[in-house]
Design a protein around this motif. Structure first.
Motif, PDB file in Angstrom:
ATOM      1  N   ASN A 142       0.819  -1.215   0.000  1.00 46.41           N
ATOM      2  CA  ASN A 142       0.000   0.000   0.000  1.00 46.41           C
ATOM      3  C   ASN A 142       0.854   1.267   0.000  1.00 46.41           C
ATOM      4  OD1 ASN A 142      -2.494  -1.336   0.038  1.00 46.41           O
ATOM      5  ND2 ASN A 142      -2.401  -1.612   2.256  1.00 46.41           N
ATOM      6  N   ALA A 143       1.915   1.260   0.803  1.00 50.84           N
ATOM      7  CA  ALA A 143       2.775   2.441   0.870  1.00 50.84           C
ATOM      8  C   ALA A 143       3.451   2.710  -0.470  1.00 50.84           C
ATOM      9  CB  ALA A 143       3.819   2.259   1.970  1.00 50.84           C
ATOM     10  N   LEU A 144       3.961   1.656  -1.094  1.00 53.32           N
ATOM     11  CA  LEU A 144       4.638   1.834  -2.386  1.00 53.32           C
ATOM     12  C   LEU A 144       3.644   2.256  -3.464  1.00 53.32           C
ATOM     13  CD1 LEU A 144       7.284   1.625  -3.995  1.00 53.32           C
ATOM     14  CD2 LEU A 144       6.683  -0.771  -4.466  1.00 53.32           C
ATOM     15  N   ALA A 145       2.461   1.645  -3.469  1.00 57.97           N
ATOM     16  CA  ALA A 145       1.458   1.997  -4.475  1.00 57.97           C
ATOM     17  C   ALA A 145       1.024   3.446  -4.331  1.00 57.97           C
ATOM     18  CB  ALA A 145       0.256   1.064  -4.363  1.00 57.97           C
ATOM     19  N   GLY A 149       1.683   6.383  -6.993  1.00 55.05           N
ATOM     20  CA  GLY A 149       0.434   6.784  -7.639  1.00 55.05           C
ATOM     21  C   GLY A 149      -0.125   5.717  -8.560  1.00 55.05           C
ATOM     22  N   GLU A 150      -0.059   4.455  -8.136  1.00 58.56           N
ATOM     23  CA  GLU A 150      -0.561   3.366  -8.973  1.00 58.56           C
ATOM     24  C   GLU A 150      -2.055   3.573  -9.242  1.00 58.56           C
ATOM     25  OE1 GLU A 150       1.068   0.817 -10.390  1.00 58.56           O
ATOM     26  OE2 GLU A 150       2.996   1.550  -9.629  1.00 58.56           O
ATOM     27  N   ALA A 151      -2.446   3.473 -10.499  1.00 61.70           N
ATOM     28  CA  ALA A 151      -3.818   3.786 -10.901  1.00 61.70           C
ATOM     29  C   ALA A 151      -4.838   2.818 -10.312  1.00 61.70           C
ATOM     30  CB  ALA A 151      -3.918   3.786 -12.420  1.00 61.70           C
ATOM     31  N   TRP A 152      -4.406   1.606  -9.978  1.00 58.62           N
ATOM     32  CA  TRP A 152      -5.362   0.614  -9.474  1.00 58.62           C
ATOM     33  C   TRP A 152      -5.704   0.823  -8.002  1.00 58.62           C
ATOM     34  CZ3 TRP A 152      -2.695  -1.682  -5.581  1.00 58.62           C
ATOM     35  CH2 TRP A 152      -1.312  -1.835  -5.715  1.00 58.62           C
ATOM     36  N   LEU A 153      -4.888   1.553  -7.249  1.00 59.42           N
ATOM     37  CA  LEU A 153      -5.096   1.636  -5.808  1.00 59.42           C
ATOM     38  C   LEU A 153      -6.446   2.251  -5.430  1.00 59.42           C
ATOM     39  CD1 LEU A 153      -3.729   0.933  -3.133  1.00 59.42           C
ATOM     40  CD2 LEU A 153      -2.757   3.241  -3.100  1.00 59.42           C
ATOM     41  N   PRO A 154      -6.907   3.337  -6.083  1.00 54.62           N
ATOM     42  CA  PRO A 154      -8.209   3.892  -5.712  1.00 54.62           C
ATOM     43  C   PRO A 154      -9.374   2.923  -5.935  1.00 54.62           C
ATOM     44  CG  PRO A 154      -6.935   5.504  -6.953  1.00 54.62           C
ATOM     45  CD  PRO A 154      -6.210   4.203  -7.063  1.00 54.62           C
ATOM     46  N   ARG A 155      -9.215   1.955  -6.830  1.00 53.77           N
ATOM     47  CA  ARG A 155     -10.283   0.976  -7.052  1.00 53.77           C
ATOM     48  C   ARG A 155     -10.481   0.075  -5.820  1.00 53.77           C
ATOM     49  NH1 ARG A 155     -11.058  -0.073 -12.726  1.00 53.77           N
ATOM     50  NH2 ARG A 155     -10.972   1.970 -13.755  1.00 53.77           N
ATOM     51  N   TYR A 156      -9.523   0.088  -4.912  1.00 51.66           N
ATOM     52  CA  TYR A 156      -9.612  -0.712  -3.693  1.00 51.66           C
ATOM     53  C   TYR A 156      -9.698   0.178  -2.452  1.00 51.66           C
ATOM     54  CZ  TYR A 156      -8.378  -4.285  -7.003  1.00 51.66           C
ATOM     55  OH  TYR A 156      -8.389  -5.113  -8.104  1.00 51.66           O
ATOM     56  N   GLY A 157     -10.259   1.362  -2.643  1.00 48.68           N
ATOM     57  CA  GLY A 157     -10.463   2.259  -1.517  1.00 48.68           C
ATOM     58  C   GLY A 157      -9.188   2.803  -0.925  1.00 48.68           C
ATOM     59  N   GLY A 158      -8.080   2.712  -1.653  1.00 43.32           N
ATOM     60  CA  GLY A 158      -6.813   3.255  -1.177  1.00 43.32           C
ATOM     61  C   GLY A 158      -5.922   2.257  -0.460  1.00 43.32           C
ATOM     62  N   ALA A 221       2.197  -3.849 -12.636  1.00 41.27           N
ATOM     63  CA  ALA A 221       3.356  -3.981 -13.521  1.00 41.27           C
ATOM     64  C   ALA A 221       4.518  -4.669 -12.812  1.00 41.27           C
ATOM     65  CB  ALA A 221       3.789  -2.599 -14.005  1.00 41.27           C
ATOM     66  N   ALA A 222       5.359  -5.336 -13.603  1.00 34.71           N
ATOM     67  CA  ALA A 222       6.518  -6.051 -13.072  1.00 34.71           C
ATOM     68  C   ALA A 222       7.468  -5.102 -12.345  1.00 34.71           C
ATOM     69  CB  ALA A 222       7.242  -6.777 -14.199  1.00 34.71           C
ATOM     70  N   GLU A 223       7.598  -3.874 -12.826  1.00 27.04           N
ATOM     71  CA  GLU A 223       8.524  -2.945 -12.176  1.00 27.04           C
ATOM     72  C   GLU A 223       8.028  -2.559 -10.784  1.00 27.04           C
ATOM     73  OE1 GLU A 223       9.017   0.836 -13.982  1.00 27.04           O
ATOM     74  OE2 GLU A 223       6.918   1.048 -14.586  1.00 27.04           O
ATOM     75  N   PHE A 224       6.711  -2.483 -10.619  1.00 29.44           N
ATOM     76  CA  PHE A 224       6.164  -2.227  -9.284  1.00 29.44           C
ATOM     77  C   PHE A 224       6.474  -3.394  -8.358  1.00 29.44           C
ATOM     78  CE2 PHE A 224       2.699  -3.049  -6.285  1.00 29.44           C
ATOM     79  CZ  PHE A 224       2.762  -1.904  -5.508  1.00 29.44           C
ATOM     80  N   LEU A 225       6.276  -4.598  -8.832  1.00 23.98           N
ATOM     81  CA  LEU A 225       6.534  -5.782  -8.016  1.00 23.98           C
ATOM     82  C   LEU A 225       8.016  -5.902  -7.671  1.00 23.98           C
ATOM     83  CD1 LEU A 225       4.210  -8.335  -9.850  1.00 23.98           C
ATOM     84  CD2 LEU A 225       3.678  -6.867  -7.889  1.00 23.98           C
ATOM     85  N   ALA A 226       8.865  -5.588  -8.629  1.00 27.99           N
ATOM     86  CA  ALA A 226      10.306  -5.657  -8.379  1.00 27.99           C
ATOM     87  C   ALA A 226      10.744  -4.654  -7.328  1.00 27.99           C
ATOM     88  CB  ALA A 226      11.064  -5.425  -9.685  1.00 27.99           C
ATOM     89  N   PHE A 232      10.145 -10.738  -6.706  1.00 33.59           N
ATOM     90  CA  PHE A 232       8.700 -10.715  -6.892  1.00 33.59           C
ATOM     91  C   PHE A 232       8.303 -10.235  -8.283  1.00 33.59           C
ATOM     92  CE2 PHE A 232       4.416  -9.306  -4.957  1.00 33.59           C
ATOM     93  CZ  PHE A 232       4.001 -10.606  -4.760  1.00 33.59           C
ATOM     94  N   ALA A 233       9.273  -9.835  -9.079  1.00 34.05           N
ATOM     95  CA  ALA A 233       8.980  -9.204 -10.375  1.00 34.05           C
ATOM     96  C   ALA A 233       8.138 -10.088 -11.281  1.00 34.05           C
ATOM     97  CB  ALA A 233      10.282  -8.820 -11.069  1.00 34.05           C
ATOM     98  N   GLY A 234       8.382 -11.389 -11.234  1.00 38.12           N
ATOM     99  CA  GLY A 234       7.666 -12.296 -12.129  1.00 38.12           C
ATOM    100  C   GLY A 234       6.452 -12.960 -11.528  1.00 38.12           C
TER     101      GLY A 234
END
Length: 567
Positions: A142-145, A149-158, A221-226, A232-234
């Motif tokens: 959550n902190a990294l997202a 500013g990951e676009a998917w985070l607001p779809r889960y209430g933050g 995205a893989a770069e977020f996971l990495a 965790f990238a893959g």
């Protein structure tokens, strides 16, 4: 001579937290012909692996895949026998599961926990939805997202939850990288059980969207996971598979599964789904604005809408997540019936237990009866319903329960009533969050075992200031799965038409009493103040205090001092 053909039926199988149940349902009108329940032999594995195996840490909750197969071998044939139907009358079978209950498997679907090399490794087992030991991993996600500013985070209430796929998988990677590497697939139990029935892997849009952070056709995205962990990238490769629509046909029953269930090989099998979400069809709660609360050990709230909005603290909003063509919102409370059960076994003195035995009542029935005699606010108590953490709207499983106002005169039934009220207050917070975000709530329907408690249902109506509808079935999720199976078998063109024909709802069974509702407004104001202080104010007080207490508890349980150094 013309003979009336035998009625067509579908089978719905609901895999719950402690048991699985099967229903046989008439395709024509949804009449339930029979049901059967199988209790899991291992239940929830919380302290050590079966047979005195490896000890588990705090907040772990695992399950055993063979318990799920036993539901297919026992409950399904029993339900068919009780219904008196022949195998050729069954035109389809559908299943639903708790979510996020997720497990690592090999490429062919074998659970890693069933391989000798990993039989003593906790991370090789399915993690039940209420496995909350990945909270620190969810916090990092959550902190990294938020930072990126990951676009998917607001779809889960933050915030995403520690209960979901990514947090649990990150915990797996960092605590047992060997098991993580051996896991070719990371799969929801809802999809795994369908693979057991059909022999082929499918992935449903519901769990992918709500639990797997699949939005707008893609995963994170893989770069977020990495950035979370290079290893965790893959991770997404363990999830990636074309998604199948709800109510779609996943495949056909294999010979092995036919032998288990007593259903003819080749019978259509519906795409997997989540217990709460399929119940919307069973309760005829698919229209925009119709909120369904599935109340059991926990509560899941499902709401369809033609409005897309960012609702803080929701479990997710997914296009076509419940029914095609609408945005499906999910919210929830991690503990409801579990909290009542805790109270019944904790606050009941021997004198009350003796009275219950003498009168032939359960502890819950006795406490409810005594609680119902009190005026609103007469106990002088207010509680926070966070014994299992908070799912919505705070999304923090390190929070804990609170009971304020105790005196030496406080009686067990007063504590019990305050806890019942706390869960209704928690639901009101969720309803108000929807409406403040511009997502209207026009109807409120309850499904699940707690719907049988008349005092509790009237309490909810008073607290919410709304009529309360009840689902017209004791087996809502299983009926919902049977309805979806009818669509997969081609008996109905879509989920809404099948729901209209086969679903069940009793409208406005409970209506709010104006005087009680006004009194509850005052109590709710106190709940709301405590909710915001202990849930939102971090640092030296509020949520920080609850977090620190949990950290002290966890350290003591694993034999560590406060600095994390073995004693």
């Amino acid at each position: 001579m013309n003979r009336t053909p035998p009625p067509r039926v579908t089978v719905g199988v609901d895999f719950g937290t402690l048991s699985g149940r099967a229903v046989v349902v008439s395709v024509e009108d949804g009449t339930q012909l029979a049901d059967a329940v199988h209790e899991y032999r291992h239940g929830v594995v919380e302290h050590a692996l079966p047979g005195g195996g490896t000890a588990l840490g705090p907040d772990w909750a695992l399950q055993i895949p063979e318990d799920w197969r036993e539901v297919l071998r026992t409950a399904v044939p029993k339900a068919l026998a009780l219904a008196g139907v022949t195998p050729d009358q069954v035109i389809g079978i559908g299943t639903d599961f708790t979510a996020c209950t997720v497990l690592p498997t090999t490429a062919d679907g074998t659970p890693l926990c069933e391989l000798p090399a990993y039989a003593d490794r906790p991370h090789a087992f399915p993690k039940l939805w209420r496995h909350h030991a990945a909270q620190t991993h969810a916090d990092r996600i959550n902190a990294l997202a938020a930072e990126r500013g990951e676009a998917w985070l607001p779809r889960y209430g933050g915030r995403i939850s520690s209960e979901w796929q990514y947090a649990k998988a990150l915990q797996l990677l960092e605590e047992d990288p060997e098991v993580y590497a051996a896991a070719d697939r990371w799969i929801e139990a809802a999809d795994w059980i369908v693979r057991e029935l059909t022999g082929v892997e499918t992935r449903n849009t519901c769990t992918a969207g709500y639990k797997g952070i699949h939005q707008d056709g893609r995963y994170p995205a893989a770069e977020f996971l990495a950035a979370l962990d290079p290893g965790f990238a893959g991770f997404t490769a363990k999830l990636d598979h074309p998604l199948a629509p709800l109510g779609g046909r996943a495949g056909a029953l294999t010979a092995r599964a036919a032998a288990w269930t007593g259903i003819i090989e080749g019978t259509p099998v519906c795409v997997g789904n989540v217990d709460a979400h399929v119940t919307s069809a069973a309760a005829r709660a698919l229209d925009p604005g119709h909120l369904l609360a599935i109340m059991g050990t926990s509560t899941c709230h499902i709401l369809n809408s033609d409005v897309l909005a960012e609702v803080p603290g929701m479990c997710g909003v997914v296009r076509d997540g419940v029914v095609p063509g609408l945005w499906g919102y999910e919210a929830g409370q991690s503990g409801v019936g579990d909290i009542f059960a805790w109270a019944a076994r904790t606050v009941l003195p021997e004198s009350y237990a003796a009275e219950a035995r003498e009168r032939g009542l359960s502890a819950h029935e006795l406490l409810t009866e005594k609680a119902a005699d009190q005026p609103v606010g007469g106990h002088g108590l207010v509680a926070l319903d966070w014994h299992s953490g908070n799912r919505s709207v705070l999304v923090d499983h390190r929070l804990s329960g609170l009971l304020l106002g105790l005196t030496l005169d406080t009686r067990p039934e007063e504590i019990y009533r305050a806890l019942l009220e706390s869960t209704a207050f928690g639901t009101r917070v969720i309803v108000e969050a929807f409406e403040r975000a511009g997502v209207p709530v026009t109807e409120f329907t309850v499904a699940g075992g707690l719907a049988k408690n008349r005092f509790l249902m009237q309490l909810y109506s008073d607290v919410l200031r709304r009529p309360v509808n009840l689902i017209g079935s004791d087996q809502g999720p299983a009926l919902g799965s049977a309805i979806h199976a009818a669509v997969a078998a081609g008996a109905y063109p879509d989920i809404p038409s099948a729901s209209a024909a086969m679903g069940r709802v009793e409208r406005a069974v409970y209506r709010p009493d104006p005087a009680r509702a006004a009194a509850y407004d005052a109590l709710f104001a106190e709940y709301r103040a405590l909710h915001d202080h202990f849930g939102r104010e971090h640092g030296t007080g509020g949520a920080g205090a609850m977090h620190r207490l949990r950290a002290l508890r966890d350290a003591a349980r694993v034999g560590l001092d406060q600095e994390g150094i073995p004693q």
